[in-house]
Scaffold this active site. Sequence first.
Site, PDB file in Angstrom:
ATOM      1  N   HIS A  19      30.168 -47.870 -13.694  1.00  0.00           N
ATOM      2  CA  HIS A  19      29.382 -47.701 -12.472  1.00  0.00           C
ATOM      3  C   HIS A  19      28.340 -46.616 -12.727  1.00  0.00           C
ATOM      4  O   HIS A  19      28.340 -46.005 -13.790  1.00  0.00           O
ATOM      5  CB  HIS A  19      30.302 -47.278 -11.318  1.00  0.00           C
ATOM      6  CG  HIS A  19      31.086 -46.048 -11.656  1.00  0.00           C
ATOM      7  ND1 HIS A  19      32.324 -46.107 -12.266  1.00  0.00           N
ATOM      8  CD2 HIS A  19      30.796 -44.736 -11.540  1.00  0.00           C
ATOM      9  CE1 HIS A  19      32.762 -44.869 -12.496  1.00  0.00           C
ATOM     10  NE2 HIS A  19      31.841 -44.032 -12.060  1.00  0.00           N
TER      11      HIS A  19
ATOM     12  N   HIS B 224      22.984 -42.731 -15.687  1.00  0.00           N
ATOM     13  CA  HIS B 224      23.450 -43.411 -16.897  1.00  0.00           C
ATOM     14  C   HIS B 224      24.752 -44.152 -16.604  1.00  0.00           C
ATOM     15  O   HIS B 224      25.397 -43.897 -15.600  1.00  0.00           O
ATOM     16  CB  HIS B 224      23.678 -42.402 -18.027  1.00  0.00           C
ATOM     17  CG  HIS B 224      24.769 -41.429 -17.725  1.00  0.00           C
ATOM     18  ND1 HIS B 224      24.574 -40.323 -16.914  1.00  0.00           N
ATOM     19  CD2 HIS B 224      26.088 -41.412 -18.073  1.00  0.00           C
ATOM     20  CE1 HIS B 224      25.717 -39.671 -16.804  1.00  0.00           C
ATOM     21  NE2 HIS B 224      26.656 -40.311 -17.479  1.00  0.00           N
TER      22      HIS B 224
END
Length: 190
Positions: free
Chosen positions: A41, A127
């Site tokens: 995620h 990221h």
Amino acid sequence: MVRTFLAIPLPASVKETLARLIKELRETSADVRWVRPEGIHLTLWFFGSLSEDRLARLKEALARESLGESFQLKGQGLGTFPPGGRPRVIWVGVSGDLDRLRELKRRLDKIVVPLGFEPERRPFTPHFTLGRVKSTRGLARLLKALSHLKEAVSLPPFEVREIVLYRSDLRPDGACYTPLRRYPLQGGGS
């Protein structure tokens, strides 16, 4: 106490691409604790362990505020943290509508900081974490693979339509994430 974080979930198509990338990097036999692809995620806020009362206040505060409009993101490029020196984290970078992503992060900061949560001291660097390096075993092979793949990594674009408050349960085989509440963004059209 409930260990919680707020994140952008990824569609199955992106997770499948990340799973193939992790499989390829595993072939280096480097000593890395790889993230399970279904759990990948984009973290927006990590809250740590919260009491049920504090968690309820957080849920209510997030539900009261507008979080803005939906937008598109894309995973692109490969890197490590820290940027110089021995890597500890392997990640895929994020491109797309980064202005909207940063605006969403600012809105969240304005909601949660008044609730007593300490803002992150490091700059927000979006990221997708792929793995955490545990030792130097196989590190040279891993770094060679990362260098070779760095520019080639490009994931399918996806629409960010919601953010999710997750419960994180740490287990010997890796963390398990359970959605506690979903917060839709306005729009959501592709």
